[in-house]
Write a protein that holds these residues in place. Sequence first.
Motif, PDB file in Angstrom:
ATOM      1  N   GLY A 289      44.803  33.817  41.266  1.00 62.44           N
ATOM      2  CA  GLY A 289      43.914  34.380  42.298  1.00 62.44           C
ATOM      3  C   GLY A 289      44.245  33.698  43.612  1.00 62.44           C
ATOM      4  N   SER A 290      44.586  34.510  44.602  1.00 58.88           N
ATOM      5  CA  SER A 290      45.035  33.911  45.863  1.00 58.88           C
ATOM      6  C   SER A 290      44.064  34.239  47.001  1.00 58.88           C
ATOM      7  N   GLY A 291      42.779  34.402  46.632  1.00 63.00           N
ATOM      8  CA  GLY A 291      41.769  34.755  47.641  1.00 63.00           C
ATOM      9  C   GLY A 291      41.255  33.545  48.408  1.00 63.00           C
ATOM     10  N   ASP A 292      40.168  33.786  49.168  1.00 66.15           N
ATOM     11  CA  ASP A 292      39.631  32.777  50.070  1.00 66.15           C
ATOM     12  C   ASP A 292      39.228  31.482  49.363  1.00 66.15           C
ATOM     13  N   MET A 293      38.580  31.647  48.207  1.00 66.91           N
ATOM     14  CA  MET A 293      38.053  30.449  47.538  1.00 66.91           C
ATOM     15  C   MET A 293      39.185  29.613  46.944  1.00 66.91           C
ATOM     16  N   SER A 294      40.240  30.268  46.448  1.00 65.23           N
ATOM     17  CA  SER A 294      41.403  29.530  45.928  1.00 65.23           C
ATOM     18  C   SER A 294      42.026  28.714  47.051  1.00 65.23           C
ATOM     19  N   GLY A 312      49.148  34.902  42.386  1.00 59.38           N
ATOM     20  CA  GLY A 312      48.311  36.105  42.272  1.00 59.38           C
ATOM     21  C   GLY A 312      49.191  37.239  41.813  1.00 59.38           C
ATOM     22  N   ARG A 313      48.672  38.465  42.011  1.00 58.86           N
ATOM     23  CA  ARG A 313      49.426  39.612  41.506  1.00 58.86           C
ATOM     24  C   ARG A 313      50.708  39.851  42.296  1.00 58.86           C
ATOM     25  N   SER A 314      50.717  39.359  43.564  1.00 55.41           N
ATOM     26  CA  SER A 314      51.916  39.645  44.359  1.00 55.41           C
ATOM     27  C   SER A 314      52.632  38.374  44.828  1.00 55.41           C
ATOM     28  N   VAL A 331      41.138  29.448  37.292  1.00 55.67           N
ATOM     29  CA  VAL A 331      41.039  30.901  37.403  1.00 55.67           C
ATOM     30  C   VAL A 331      39.993  31.208  38.469  1.00 55.67           C
ATOM     31  N   CYS A 332      40.410  31.892  39.532  1.00 57.06           N
ATOM     32  CA  CYS A 332      39.513  32.146  40.669  1.00 57.06           C
ATOM     33  C   CYS A 332      39.749  33.566  41.193  1.00 57.06           C
ATOM     34  N   VAL A 333      39.258  34.528  40.419  1.00 56.39           N
ATOM     35  CA  VAL A 333      39.418  35.949  40.759  1.00 56.39           C
ATOM     36  C   VAL A 333      38.020  36.574  40.782  1.00 56.39           C
ATOM     37  N   PRO A 334      37.861  37.811  41.260  1.00 53.66           N
ATOM     38  CA  PRO A 334      36.521  38.412  41.274  1.00 53.66           C
ATOM     39  C   PRO A 334      35.852  38.311  39.899  1.00 53.66           C
ATOM     40  N   ILE A 335      34.516  38.165  39.914  1.00 57.93           N
ATOM     41  CA  ILE A 335      33.768  37.930  38.666  1.00 57.93           C
ATOM     42  C   ILE A 335      34.079  39.008  37.626  1.00 57.93           C
ATOM     43  N   SER A 336      34.166  40.252  38.106  1.00 58.35           N
ATOM     44  CA  SER A 336      34.312  41.359  37.155  1.00 58.35           C
ATOM     45  C   SER A 336      35.644  41.336  36.412  1.00 58.35           C
ATOM     46  N   VAL A 337      36.651  40.609  36.936  1.00 53.16           N
ATOM     47  CA  VAL A 337      37.937  40.569  36.214  1.00 53.16           C
ATOM     48  C   VAL A 337      38.245  39.169  35.677  1.00 53.16           C
ATOM     49  N   THR A 338      37.267  38.243  35.779  1.00 54.49           N
ATOM     50  CA  THR A 338      37.522  36.858  35.349  1.00 54.49           C
ATOM     51  C   THR A 338      37.793  36.776  33.843  1.00 54.49           C
ATOM     52  N   ALA A 339      36.914  37.387  33.033  1.00 52.37           N
ATOM     53  CA  ALA A 339      37.093  37.290  31.576  1.00 52.37           C
ATOM     54  C   ALA A 339      38.421  37.927  31.159  1.00 52.37           C
ATOM     55  N   LYS A 340      38.719  39.070  31.762  1.00 52.29           N
ATOM     56  CA  LYS A 340      39.964  39.787  31.433  1.00 52.29           C
ATOM     57  C   LYS A 340      41.182  38.916  31.783  1.00 52.29           C
ATOM     58  N   THR A 341      41.122  38.273  32.929  1.00 49.61           N
ATOM     59  CA  THR A 341      42.236  37.415  33.377  1.00 49.61           C
ATOM     60  C   THR A 341      42.408  36.224  32.425  1.00 49.61           C
ATOM     61  N   LEU A 358      36.491  29.085  38.020  1.00 45.61           N
ATOM     62  CA  LEU A 358      35.683  29.078  39.249  1.00 45.61           C
ATOM     63  C   LEU A 358      35.119  30.480  39.388  1.00 45.61           C
ATOM     64  N   ALA A 359      33.852  30.662  39.065  1.00 42.74           N
ATOM     65  CA  ALA A 359      33.287  32.015  39.118  1.00 42.74           C
ATOM     66  C   ALA A 359      31.779  31.950  39.198  1.00 42.74           C
ATOM     67  N   GLY A 360      31.154  33.124  39.282  1.00 41.76           N
ATOM     68  CA  GLY A 360      29.707  33.180  39.435  1.00 41.76           C
ATOM     69  C   GLY A 360      28.990  33.594  38.171  1.00 41.76           C
ATOM     70  N   GLU A 361      29.744  33.802  37.101  1.00 39.13           N
ATOM     71  CA  GLU A 361      29.108  34.228  35.853  1.00 39.13           C
ATOM     72  C   GLU A 361      29.697  33.416  34.712  1.00 39.13           C
ATOM     73  N   GLN A 485      29.287  38.709  55.378  1.00 43.19           N
ATOM     74  CA  GLN A 485      30.383  38.215  54.551  1.00 43.19           C
ATOM     75  C   GLN A 485      31.065  39.353  53.802  1.00 43.19           C
ATOM     76  N   ASN A 486      32.009  38.959  52.985  1.00 41.67           N
ATOM     77  CA  ASN A 486      32.798  39.953  52.258  1.00 41.67           C
ATOM     78  C   ASN A 486      31.910  40.781  51.307  1.00 41.67           C
ATOM     79  N   PRO A 487      31.741  42.100  51.552  1.00 42.87           N
ATOM     80  CA  PRO A 487      30.836  42.910  50.724  1.00 42.87           C
ATOM     81  C   PRO A 487      31.201  42.837  49.244  1.00 42.87           C
TER      82      PRO A 487
HETATM   83  N1  LIG Z   1      33.581  33.921  48.394  1.00 41.26           N
HETATM   84  C1  LIG Z   1      32.519  33.201  48.101  1.00 41.26           C
HETATM   85  O1  LIG Z   1      31.617  33.011  48.933  1.00 41.26           O
HETATM   86  C2  LIG Z   1      32.419  32.558  46.748  1.00 41.26           C
HETATM   87  C3  LIG Z   1      33.182  32.997  45.682  1.00 41.26           C
HETATM   88  N2  LIG Z   1      33.029  32.428  44.458  1.00 41.26           N
HETATM   89  C4  LIG Z   1      33.780  32.935  43.313  1.00 41.26           C
HETATM   90  O2  LIG Z   1      35.154  32.687  43.476  1.00 41.26           O
HETATM   91  C5  LIG Z   1      35.910  33.699  42.848  1.00 41.26           C
HETATM   92  C6  LIG Z   1      36.946  34.220  43.828  1.00 41.26           C
HETATM   93  O3  LIG Z   1      36.293  34.635  44.993  1.00 41.26           O
HETATM   94  P1  LIG Z   1      37.039  34.792  46.398  1.00 41.26           P
HETATM   95  O4  LIG Z   1      38.210  33.907  46.484  1.00 41.26           O
HETATM   96  O5  LIG Z   1      35.981  34.716  47.424  1.00 41.26           O
HETATM   97  O6  LIG Z   1      37.485  36.300  46.284  1.00 41.26           O
HETATM   98  P2  LIG Z   1      38.653  37.065  47.058  1.00 41.26           P
HETATM   99  O7  LIG Z   1      38.323  38.507  46.992  1.00 41.26           O
HETATM  100  O8  LIG Z   1      38.901  36.423  48.393  1.00 41.26           O
HETATM  101  O9  LIG Z   1      39.902  36.749  46.150  1.00 41.26           O
HETATM  102  C7  LIG Z   1      40.048  37.225  44.855  1.00 41.26           C
HETATM  103  C8  LIG Z   1      41.515  37.168  44.438  1.00 41.26           C
HETATM  104  O10 LIG Z   1      41.640  37.763  43.147  1.00 41.26           O
HETATM  105  C9  LIG Z   1      42.657  38.744  43.181  1.00 41.26           C
HETATM  106  N3  LIG Z   1      42.319  39.852  42.263  1.00 41.26           N
HETATM  107  C10 LIG Z   1      41.508  40.895  42.502  1.00 41.26           C
HETATM  108  N4  LIG Z   1      41.466  41.705  41.423  1.00 41.26           N
HETATM  109  C11 LIG Z   1      42.283  41.147  40.507  1.00 41.26           C
HETATM  110  C12 LIG Z   1      42.688  41.528  39.202  1.00 41.26           C
HETATM  111  N5  LIG Z   1      42.229  42.660  38.625  1.00 41.26           N
HETATM  112  N6  LIG Z   1      43.537  40.721  38.546  1.00 41.26           N
HETATM  113  C13 LIG Z   1      43.999  39.591  39.120  1.00 41.26           C
HETATM  114  N7  LIG Z   1      43.672  39.200  40.352  1.00 41.26           N
HETATM  115  C14 LIG Z   1      42.829  39.969  41.032  1.00 41.26           C
HETATM  116  C15 LIG Z   1      42.701  39.227  44.612  1.00 41.26           C
HETATM  117  O11 LIG Z   1      43.973  39.762  44.911  1.00 41.26           O
HETATM  118  C16 LIG Z   1      42.446  37.930  45.362  1.00 41.26           C
HETATM  119  O12 LIG Z   1      43.630  37.194  45.516  1.00 41.26           O
HETATM  120  C17 LIG Z   1      34.919  34.774  42.404  1.00 41.26           C
HETATM  121  O13 LIG Z   1      34.668  34.659  41.031  1.00 41.26           O
HETATM  122  C18 LIG Z   1      33.678  34.463  43.196  1.00 41.26           C
HETATM  123  O14 LIG Z   1      32.492  34.822  42.510  1.00 41.26           O
HETATM  124  C19 LIG Z   1      32.186  31.390  44.247  1.00 41.26           C
HETATM  125  C20 LIG Z   1      31.443  30.890  45.278  1.00 41.26           C
HETATM  126  C21 LIG Z   1      31.499  31.444  46.604  1.00 41.26           C
END
Ligand SMILES: NC(=O)C1=CN([C@@H]2O[C@H](COP(=O)(O)OP(=O)(O)OC[C@H]3O[C@@H](n4cnc5c(N)ncnc54)[C@H](O)[C@@H]3O)[C@@H](O)[C@H]2O)C=CC1
Length: 565
Positions: A289-294, A312-314, A331-341, A358-361, A485-487
């Motif tokens: 997972g290469s999103g903001d929290m990672s 991440g995927r790319s 593992v730090c991906v959206p909650i809905s795909v965490t278990a699958k990942t 690292l997740a919310g569920e 914030q991010n919807p």
């Molecule tokens: N953003 C926030 O304020 C907070 C987030 N979290 C948790 O951190 C985790 C990650 O959140 P963020 O980094 O904010 O999200 P984000 O949306 O910035 O990043 C998520 C990453 O997961 C990747 N991703 C999306 N779908 C995927 C899939 N099907 N398979 C593999 N990778 C996939 C995306 O490409 C992206 O790199 C979540 O579980 C969230 O609940 C926890 C506390 C605060």
Amino acid sequence: MITIATLGPAVSDCFQAAKLYDPDAEVFLFNRIPEVLASFTRGEVECALIPVYNTREGEVKEYFRLIADMTACHWIDNVVLPIHLSLGSLDDSDDHQTIHTIVGRNSVLRQSSEYLENHFGDATLMAVNDLEATVTSIRKKGCKGYGVIESEELLKKLQLKLLDREVVSHNRTRFAILKKSPAPISGYDATSVITRPLRDRVGMLADILGEFTRRGINILDLKTENDINTQKLRIYVEVEGHRDSDSMQQALATIESSVIQEDGALRILGSFPRVDMRVKNIRSFGFIGSGDMSVWFAQRLANEGYETIITGRSSEMTPEQMIEKVDVVMVCVPISVTAKTILKFGPLIRDGQALIILAGESENTIEAAMKATHPGVEVMFVHNLWGPQALTMKDKNASIVRTHRSGSFCSEFEAFLYKHGADIYQDNARKHDLLMGVGQKLPTTISVALGMTLESHSIDFSDINSHSTLTSLYTILAMARVHNQNPRTYAEIMATSGEGRKIVKSFVKNVLKITELAENGEIEALSEIMEKNRSVMPSSFLKSRMKQAKAVDEILSQPGIRSAK
Ligand SMILES: NC(=O)C1=CN([C@@H]2O[C@H](COP(=O)(O)OP(=O)(O)OC[C@H]3O[C@@H](n4cnc5c(N)ncnc54)[C@H](O)[C@@H]3O)[C@@H](O)[C@H]2O)C=CC1
Ligand SMILES: O=C(O)C(=O)Cc1ccc(O)cc1
């Protein structure tokens, strides 16, 4: 070849430390620290190496004052050396029973104090600067009963009889390397600062430290000393970060101008790569997972000296390749795909590695992790209750669910959260999910529903600030925060499975019930409900939350905040 001035003799700890720093260095040896520093100041050598701290003795006091007074001198690096000390006798006929005098350098005798008390409680201690000269002189006089504590190497060189090896355990010395020019940023630095003797001022020490704490700068070391002449306090701190970083520059400038209120009150002794006197077991963290929290966590872990890889995927490196290389998989991906990942990548994690979710569920994701990973893989769940906009984790909540497989790697990650000031709560999976229903899922749902309601009634948003009460403002603020914030993050929160769902569902029922009573003007019934609610809220809860609410009111009523556009 670099030139280094340090303390002799040629087999001393200092000499060994100089050779450890640079095996090719030409080393110039002196008997006392002031002589070492004088040679450096005269420009006879490029570097000086002096002992600054020993795990047994504590700090080496002398350096503290001396280098503070030197201009064009920068502390640029450190060497940590384990010190192995042995006991030898000058005369072959001596043994433990016949030794009455122990000879050694001052610092060596201090490091050996526990051993000397236990084994030679009645012996005379003889501290010397030049050990070789002392040994020669005692030998000339033919005296018996003299023991010497030093490195085995030096005892052999002086042809002493070895009586005891490794007389002091856990004995390590840290040496400072001084140079004429500062060290560049390495990315894992510390800065050492000393104040001038300070005028008395209430709260000075707390205020100085507060400027670091406010900026999330960790304090590694702190000493105070009274200036010999004036008896005024001098403060020495070593803090994490480089002197050229923005937050450090701001902290130091504020301390000088606003706290101490004297130009030139601070002397930066130097910035250098950080020294770890404590043991770390984790080398590397890899993120899926290469999103903001990672990115947020990876940056802060890298600042702690850990190697970090984000995939991440790319990404160029795949998660599979990353898992081969790291100690801890995050593992730090959206909650809905965490278990699958986790189910996909978990089987690739080897025994001895760790998986941190690292997740919310929690319940679902931990279950997937326990199922998908080998039994020797550590597993832990961490929910940071702050978003990627937060500058630091100081005083922010973190909910942690440990499993029976959470081991030393998990504890080390927890120690990292603790070190940075997070308030850590240990939960079980159900409890986490239930409380997130109260703390996150429901407030988010309310915020979004409120937004929808305002939209459907075409409410003019410029009227909201002027028509809210102190109490109703909180709900408005929560709505604004969520929609800032991010919807996707909040949509994920509203859609999590687990115990939190029942909180939202029963809330909806209660809203309908209350609405009906309100529509029918059943004021008595509504009051009764509130009385009943209040009867289960402990008075300590009501009191302390009301205190917090009033503190918020106070801030919100400040002119600049109240009328903020
Ligand atoms: N953003 C926030 O304020 C907070 C987030 N979290 C948790 O951190 C985790 C990650 O959140 P963020 O980094 O904010 O999200 P984000 O949306 O910035 O990043 C998520 C990453 O997961 C990747 N991703 C999306 N779908 C995927 C899939 N099907 N398979 C593999 N990778 C996939 C995306 O490409 C992206 O790199 C979540 O579980 C969230 O609940 C926890 C506390 C605060
Ligand atoms: O910053 C805020 O107000 C947040 O609500 C951040 C946040 C978002 C998602 C989480 O799972 C935890 C915290």
